[in-house]
Design a protein around this motif. Structure first.
Motif, PDB file in Angstrom:
ATOM      1  N   GLY A  75       0.801  -1.206  -0.052  1.00 52.07           N
ATOM      2  CA  GLY A  75       0.121  -0.056  -0.044  1.00 52.07           C
ATOM      3  C   GLY A  75       0.683   1.223   0.008  1.00 52.07           C
ATOM      4  O   GLY A  75       0.404   2.490   0.001  1.00 52.07           O
ATOM      5  N   PHE A  76       2.189   1.067  -0.154  1.00 54.36           N
ATOM      6  CA  PHE A  76       2.894   2.512  -0.057  1.00 54.36           C
ATOM      7  C   PHE A  76       3.169   2.634  -1.675  1.00 54.36           C
ATOM      8  O   PHE A  76       3.116   1.889  -2.600  1.00 54.36           O
ATOM      9  CB  PHE A  76       4.287   2.258   0.519  1.00 54.36           C
ATOM     10  N   PRO A  77       3.285   4.080  -1.764  1.00 55.54           N
ATOM     11  CA  PRO A  77       3.435   4.584  -3.316  1.00 55.54           C
ATOM     12  C   PRO A  77       5.186   4.200  -3.870  1.00 55.54           C
ATOM     13  O   PRO A  77       5.756   4.259  -2.956  1.00 55.54           O
ATOM     14  CB  PRO A  77       3.529   5.974  -3.277  1.00 55.54           C
ATOM     15  N   PHE A  78       4.932   3.898  -4.912  1.00 53.07           N
ATOM     16  CA  PHE A  78       6.246   3.590  -5.432  1.00 53.07           C
ATOM     17  C   PHE A  78       6.180   3.831  -7.129  1.00 53.07           C
ATOM     18  O   PHE A  78       5.140   3.446  -7.554  1.00 53.07           O
ATOM     19  CB  PHE A  78       6.699   1.964  -5.383  1.00 53.07           C
ATOM     20  N   ARG A  79       6.976   4.412  -7.670  1.00 53.76           N
ATOM     21  CA  ARG A  79       7.021   5.027  -9.127  1.00 53.76           C
ATOM     22  C   ARG A  79       8.481   4.932  -9.564  1.00 53.76           C
ATOM     23  O   ARG A  79       9.321   5.630  -9.062  1.00 53.76           O
ATOM     24  CB  ARG A  79       6.544   5.943  -9.295  1.00 53.76           C
ATOM     25  N   MET A  80       8.799   3.806 -10.373  1.00 49.08           N
ATOM     26  CA  MET A  80      10.166   3.984 -11.232  1.00 49.08           C
ATOM     27  C   MET A  80       9.876   4.579 -12.517  1.00 49.08           C
ATOM     28  O   MET A  80       9.431   4.308 -13.421  1.00 49.08           O
ATOM     29  CB  MET A  80      10.754   2.746 -11.374  1.00 49.08           C
ATOM     30  N   MET A  81      10.602   5.853 -12.493  1.00 50.57           N
ATOM     31  CA  MET A  81      10.739   6.871 -13.839  1.00 50.57           C
ATOM     32  C   MET A  81      11.300   6.020 -14.890  1.00 50.57           C
ATOM     33  O   MET A  81      12.173   5.162 -14.645  1.00 50.57           O
ATOM     34  CB  MET A  81      11.325   8.230 -13.529  1.00 50.57           C
ATOM     35  N   TRP A  82      10.843   6.444 -16.157  1.00 54.73           N
ATOM     36  CA  TRP A  82      11.612   5.605 -17.258  1.00 54.73           C
ATOM     37  C   TRP A  82      13.207   5.807 -17.421  1.00 54.73           C
ATOM     38  O   TRP A  82      14.066   4.842 -17.892  1.00 54.73           O
ATOM     39  CB  TRP A  82      11.050   6.142 -18.639  1.00 54.73           C
ATOM     40  N   PHE A  83      13.484   6.920 -17.003  1.00 52.22           N
ATOM     41  CA  PHE A  83      15.077   7.454 -16.879  1.00 52.22           C
ATOM     42  C   PHE A  83      15.895   6.687 -15.846  1.00 52.22           C
ATOM     43  O   PHE A  83      17.207   6.969 -15.893  1.00 52.22           O
ATOM     44  CB  PHE A  83      15.347   8.701 -17.202  1.00 52.22           C
ATOM     45  N   THR A  84      15.311   6.314 -15.028  1.00 56.38           N
ATOM     46  CA  THR A  84      15.866   5.534 -13.701  1.00 56.38           C
ATOM     47  C   THR A  84      16.864   4.620 -13.990  1.00 56.38           C
ATOM     48  O   THR A  84      18.189   4.470 -13.656  1.00 56.38           O
ATOM     49  CB  THR A  84      15.052   5.481 -12.539  1.00 56.38           C
ATOM     50  N   PRO A  85      16.412   3.536 -14.636  1.00 60.12           N
ATOM     51  CA  PRO A  85      17.333   2.426 -15.073  1.00 60.12           C
ATOM     52  C   PRO A  85      18.428   2.767 -15.898  1.00 60.12           C
ATOM     53  O   PRO A  85      19.689   2.601 -15.899  1.00 60.12           O
ATOM     54  CB  PRO A  85      16.493   1.265 -15.862  1.00 60.12           C
ATOM     55  N   LEU A  86      18.469   3.964 -16.680  1.00 60.49           N
ATOM     56  CA  LEU A  86      19.287   4.492 -17.793  1.00 60.49           C
ATOM     57  C   LEU A  86      20.426   5.127 -16.993  1.00 60.49           C
ATOM     58  O   LEU A  86      21.447   5.009 -17.308  1.00 60.49           O
ATOM     59  CB  LEU A  86      18.716   5.285 -18.922  1.00 60.49           C
ATOM     60  N   ALA A  87      19.871   5.986 -15.834  1.00 66.71           N
ATOM     61  CA  ALA A  87      20.806   6.676 -14.989  1.00 66.71           C
ATOM     62  C   ALA A  87      21.545   5.742 -14.225  1.00 66.71           C
ATOM     63  O   ALA A  87      22.710   5.893 -14.213  1.00 66.71           O
ATOM     64  CB  ALA A  87      19.955   7.713 -14.295  1.00 66.71           C
ATOM     65  N   GLY A  88      21.012   4.795 -13.579  1.00 65.35           N
ATOM     66  CA  GLY A  88      21.625   3.714 -12.957  1.00 65.35           C
ATOM     67  C   GLY A  88      22.911   2.964 -13.887  1.00 65.35           C
ATOM     68  O   GLY A  88      23.740   2.709 -13.332  1.00 65.35           O
ATOM     69  N   LEU A  89      22.313   2.573 -14.957  1.00 65.38           N
ATOM     70  CA  LEU A  89      23.398   2.012 -16.179  1.00 65.38           C
ATOM     71  C   LEU A  89      24.530   2.766 -16.333  1.00 65.38           C
ATOM     72  O   LEU A  89      25.674   2.275 -16.409  1.00 65.38           O
ATOM     73  CB  LEU A  89      22.464   1.506 -17.174  1.00 65.38           C
ATOM     74  N   LEU A  90      23.952   4.149 -16.535  1.00 67.63           N
ATOM     75  CA  LEU A  90      25.309   4.968 -16.943  1.00 67.63           C
ATOM     76  C   LEU A  90      26.207   5.043 -15.594  1.00 67.63           C
ATOM     77  O   LEU A  90      27.314   5.147 -15.764  1.00 67.63           O
ATOM     78  CB  LEU A  90      24.758   6.672 -17.139  1.00 67.63           C
ATOM     79  N   GLY A  91      25.554   5.153 -14.715  1.00 68.76           N
ATOM     80  CA  GLY A  91      26.728   5.326 -13.186  1.00 68.76           C
ATOM     81  C   GLY A  91      27.478   3.934 -13.166  1.00 68.76           C
ATOM     82  O   GLY A  91      28.299   4.054 -12.804  1.00 68.76           O
ATOM     83  N   VAL A  92      26.740   2.817 -13.465  1.00 68.53           N
ATOM     84  CA  VAL A  92      27.344   1.508 -13.440  1.00 68.53           C
ATOM     85  C   VAL A  92      28.884   1.436 -14.185  1.00 68.53           C
ATOM     86  O   VAL A  92      29.750   1.078 -13.996  1.00 68.53           O
ATOM     87  CB  VAL A  92      26.735   0.298 -13.343  1.00 68.53           C
ATOM     88  N   VAL A  93      28.426   1.754 -15.405  1.00 68.85           N
ATOM     89  CA  VAL A  93      29.531   2.086 -16.575  1.00 68.85           C
ATOM     90  C   VAL A  93      30.530   2.897 -16.153  1.00 68.85           C
ATOM     91  O   VAL A  93      31.703   2.618 -16.426  1.00 68.85           O
ATOM     92  CB  VAL A  93      28.736   2.354 -17.703  1.00 68.85           C
ATOM     93  N   VAL A  94      30.334   4.075 -15.694  1.00 72.44           N
ATOM     94  CA  VAL A  94      31.330   5.067 -15.334  1.00 72.44           C
ATOM     95  C   VAL A  94      32.217   4.614 -14.302  1.00 72.44           C
ATOM     96  O   VAL A  94      33.313   4.337 -14.377  1.00 72.44           O
ATOM     97  CB  VAL A  94      30.848   6.513 -14.936  1.00 72.44           C
ATOM     98  N   VAL A  95      31.498   4.104 -13.138  1.00 73.71           N
ATOM     99  CA  VAL A  95      32.322   3.607 -11.970  1.00 73.71           C
ATOM    100  C   VAL A  95      33.119   2.262 -12.476  1.00 73.71           C
ATOM    101  O   VAL A  95      34.455   2.071 -12.255  1.00 73.71           O
ATOM    102  CB  VAL A  95      31.297   2.973 -10.951  1.00 73.71           C
ATOM    103  N   SER A  96      32.567   1.355 -13.317  1.00 79.21           N
ATOM    104  CA  SER A  96      33.264   0.407 -13.739  1.00 79.21           C
ATOM    105  C   SER A  96      34.490   0.429 -14.572  1.00 79.21           C
ATOM    106  O   SER A  96      35.685  -0.201 -14.462  1.00 79.21           O
ATOM    107  CB  SER A  96      32.396  -0.803 -14.476  1.00 79.21           C
ATOM    108  N   VAL A  97      34.464   1.447 -15.433  1.00 79.09           N
ATOM    109  CA  VAL A  97      35.483   1.756 -16.311  1.00 79.09           C
ATOM    110  C   VAL A  97      36.459   2.678 -15.476  1.00 79.09           C
ATOM    111  O   VAL A  97      37.770   2.180 -15.649  1.00 79.09           O
ATOM    112  CB  VAL A  97      34.916   2.836 -17.413  1.00 79.09           C
ATOM    113  N   VAL A  98      36.019   3.422 -14.601  1.00 76.01           N
ATOM    114  CA  VAL A  98      37.248   4.017 -13.698  1.00 76.01           C
ATOM    115  C   VAL A  98      37.953   2.953 -12.677  1.00 76.01           C
ATOM    116  O   VAL A  98      39.155   2.938 -12.624  1.00 76.01           O
ATOM    117  CB  VAL A  98      36.506   5.237 -12.927  1.00 76.01           C
ATOM    118  N   ALA A  99      37.245   1.975 -12.072  1.00 77.65           N
ATOM    119  CA  ALA A  99      37.700   0.937 -11.497  1.00 77.65           C
ATOM    120  C   ALA A  99      38.602   0.218 -12.136  1.00 77.65           C
ATOM    121  O   ALA A  99      39.691  -0.375 -11.811  1.00 77.65           O
ATOM    122  CB  ALA A  99      36.527   0.100 -10.630  1.00 77.65           C
TER     123      ALA A  99
END
Length: 119
Positions: A75-99
């Motif tokens: 019963g709690f509100p939850f909404r995942m915007m369309w760009f959220t997975p893309l932003a997460g993927l971009l963050g993961v790619v940046v961190v993976s490349v730097v690491a």
């Protein structure tokens, strides 16, 4: 909260990849002593980082989707915007490349004789 979780996850990911390559220097030294070029060793580290990024992104998005379903059913509100997975993927790619770039430096500069001498 999401930014805090992602920052901690990225930090842990980077440190874990660096520790993995550092702890396995003897295996990289054997490969280098056998004549493996530095480009191949770099490709190995980058492939490890890419596979971890792919698996981590998939598991993270899957768990987020499952948690969202559970939260919605409670019963709690939850909404995942369309760009959220893309932003997460971009963050993961940046961190993976730097690491990967930080982790590949000791492998490329590795001298097999120094590793086998016991430092």
């Amino acid at each position: 909260m999401l930014m805090l979780a992602m920052t901690m996850g990225f930090g842990v990911t980077g440190v874990m990849l660096y520790m993995f390559t550092y702890e396995h220097q003897s295996q990289y030294a054997v490969l280098k002593a056998l004549g493996t070029p530095s480009g191949t060793l770099t490709a190995m580290v980058l492939a490890q980082a890419a596979m971890c990024a792919l698996l981590g992104t998939g598991m993270g998005l899957g768990l987020c989707g499952l948690a969202g379903e559970v939260v919605l059913r409670l019963g709690f509100p939850f909404r995942m915007m369309w760009f959220t997975p893309l932003a997460g993927l971009l963050g993961v790619v940046v961190v993976s490349v730097v690491a990967a770039l930080i982790s590949v430096r000791p492998v490329v500069k590795l001298q097999p004789a120094v590793v086998f001498a016991g430092r």
